[in-house]
Structures are given as structure tokens and as C-alpha cells.
Write an enzyme that holds these catalytic residues in place. Sequence first.
Site, PDB file in Angstrom:
ATOM      1  N   CYS A 142       0.831  -1.208   0.000  1.00  0.00           N
ATOM      2  CA  CYS A 142       0.000   0.000   0.000  1.00  0.00           C
ATOM      3  C   CYS A 142       0.863   1.255   0.000  1.00  0.00           C
ATOM      4  CB  CYS A 142      -0.942  -0.001   1.205  1.00  0.00           C
ATOM      5  SG  CYS A 142      -2.047   1.423   1.203  1.00  0.00           S
ATOM      6  N   CYS A 145      -0.511   4.192   2.008  1.00  0.00           N
ATOM      7  CA  CYS A 145      -0.377   4.032   3.474  1.00  0.00           C
ATOM      8  C   CYS A 145       1.070   4.248   3.914  1.00  0.00           C
ATOM      9  CB  CYS A 145      -0.769   2.632   3.922  1.00  0.00           C
ATOM     10  SG  CYS A 145      -2.190   1.949   3.105  1.00  0.00           S
ATOM     11  N   ASP A 146       2.013   3.700   3.165  1.00  0.00           N
ATOM     12  CA  ASP A 146       3.378   3.586   3.681  1.00  0.00           C
ATOM     13  C   ASP A 146       4.405   4.480   2.982  1.00  0.00           C
ATOM     14  OD1 ASP A 146       2.418   1.649   5.386  1.00  0.00           O
ATOM     15  OD2 ASP A 146       2.932  -0.028   4.072  1.00  0.00           O
TER      16      ASP A 146
END
Length: 339
Positions: A142, A145-146
Amino acid sequence: MSDKNGENERVENVIIVGGGPAGYTAALYAARAELEPLVIEGFQWGGQLQNTTDVENYPGYPEGVMGPEMMNDFRKQAERFGTRFVTDDVTELKLSDGGIHEVTVGKETHRARAVILAMGAEPKRLGIPGEMELQGAGVSTCGVCDGAFFKGKDVAVIGGGDSAMEDSIFVSKFADKLSIIHRRDEFRASKIMEERARAKDNIEVLTPYVPKEFVGEEGKIASIRLEHAETGEEKILPVGGAFVAIGHTPRSELVVGQVDTDEEGYVKVDEPSTKTRLAGVFAVGDLVDHTYRQAVTAAGSGTKGALDAEWYLRDTPGPDPEAHWSKQTGAVIEAVEAS
Ligand code: NAP
């Protein structure tokens, strides 16, 4: 609560299938509506966040939070208002159209007037050495997200669809250099997304290359071993991070053929509601969403599912008034008692 045939005689108001942000948020709302929901949360409850480290994009956690800790918080909040949990996997779902639905977990069958499907989706994996071992140690599924954890690093994004382009554009804001690795020369992504990615100064495109191994050093990703799809030539690409963005698989296998699904298996709902084509069956979260797929959007969708189920139960008299959700439906129960 099982009879001698392993059948559960109680008819629940609502069963929620899935223990991720969508399922637990649906449970929180349903519990606060005094529906006493039962969540079949899965043996590995917590969903995709169970495999995530820091979460910095969920509002309300200004310092960030670890994914598993956040899921524990979600679960506790739902439990506080009377949610009950079965920590096991559903083996069979028999959905009806407006009647009683059956949710089987091994030898035990639970019955309910409404079901909220919140089984989520899982990222597709390459299935190559190092992929699972280095998950959370430089390998991520992701980018949104990261990505921010890879400031100043050289990274790679694997895939040729819109997700890969989106991840690349986002992660390239933080990374020094980003290599998009795709197994073909043509991209599946929309032209506009491909062009946006190619227009970035710090993005290079490596095709046609097939990733063969994520190589770790001192417990962190250090390089990717690639193979040219046509010549077989091997290439070692040093990286400080790798994002696998080759699509998701919705976990709809138990309901395909019962509710409508699209060609990729996502459950179709009557948007903006969460209604499926079966009365009393609602679907929420990543199971219906191939676009946004964030914890916060899944939680919002879970809220909608719980409200839809609540309104359905309010407006649809139950077959057995004792099993009906009694605390907020006094009118229905009085009418039955008076007759
Ligand atoms: P996708 O369109 O299915 O693309 C997956 C990509 O991964 C393909 O390029 C595929 O290669 C590659 N791939 C699959 N398995 C692989 C393997 N084992 N090894 C190497 N490469 C592999 O999936 P997606 O990008 O997640 O998109 C899913 C849907 O969501 C699409 O409809 C997309 O338009 C939509 N979406 C839209 C946006 C947006 O508009 N902002 C953002 C994200 C997603 P091949 O091409 O060779 O098969």
C-alpha cells in the site's frame, strides 16, 4: 447455544461477517442501536491492518498508531456496547431474500434477520522469495499508506495498472528515485495515469521485467532480482523499499452467485446505500470498493451498512416478535401483543 444438531435456535438481529475496520465500525453502530450484533470476525481478525505497522492517516491518532493496536481499539469500542464475537472463519453463507439468513462456522450455524458482509479484500502477491519475509521491512502492498516512510530512498513499484501508477505518483513525492517495474511494455493503466507517472522527473520505467526475488540484508530489503521477460537477462536493482501493486482480490467467494458481483468479484450494491440485491443483506468496505480502499473509507462504509440494517429491521416486521430487536421497536411488539 447450539441444539443437538449443531443448529443455533436463536435468530440474531444482525450478523456481521468480517473483522476489519468496516466490520467493527458496523458492529459499533449496530451495538449502539441496541441490535446486539454478532461479529464473525475470522480467525485472523483485524483485516489488512493486522499486517501494517504505523498508521498515520487515520484521523484521531495525531501521533499515529500501529495497525494491530488500532484494530484492537476498534474491536474494544464495539465490544463496549454489547457486540459479541466469534473468532473463527465462516465456512458457509446461505443468504435469503428478506427471510432468515444462515451463517455457518464449522459445525455451528448462526441465524439472523440481517447480514452485513464485510469480508474485505486482499492484495495480490507475486509469490516470490523474500516477499512475505520482508513484508513490513521495506516491502509493502500500500503506497498511499506507507509511502511517507520512504523519504530519500530509492524504491520500486511493481505493476502496470492504475494502482501501480497511483502508488508511484504518491510515493515519488517522498522517494529520491522510483522505478516502475512491469512485466510487459504496454500498461494496463489508463493513459492519463501512465502519462502522469512518466512525467515525474524521479520516476523511471523498467519493462519488460519480472521480479524474481526480494533480497534482504540485515532484515531489510536491499535489492530486487529482476529477469528480462524476453531475453532472460538478470538485473539486480538496489532499493530501500518495494511496493507490490498488482491488484486486489475481494473475499467474496462465499457469496458469489447469491448476491451480484462484478467481473472482478466485488459485491455490487445499490449505491449510495449498502443494499445488495437480497433484502436484509448489506455489503460494506473493501468487499465493494476497488477504488479507495482506506481504513477510514471502510469504516465510513461500515457505518452506512449498520444504519441500512437498522432501518431494514425497523421497517420489516420479524417472523417472531420475541426475536425481533425489541428495545427500539416498542410499537411493533405492542401491536403483536395487542392482537
Ligand atoms: P489491475 O488493473 O488488475 O492491474 C494489475 C497490474 O498488475 C497489471 O498491470 C498486471 O500486469 C500486473 N500483474 C498482475 N499480476 C502480476 C504478477 N504476478 N506479476 C507481475 N505483474 C502482475 O489492478 P489495479 O491497478 O489494482 O486496478 C484495479 C481497478 O481499480 C482498475 O479498474 C483500476 O482502474 C481501478 N483503480 C483506479 C484508480 C484511479 O482511477 N485513481 C486507482 C487505483 C485503481 P498485466 O497488465 O501484464 O496483466
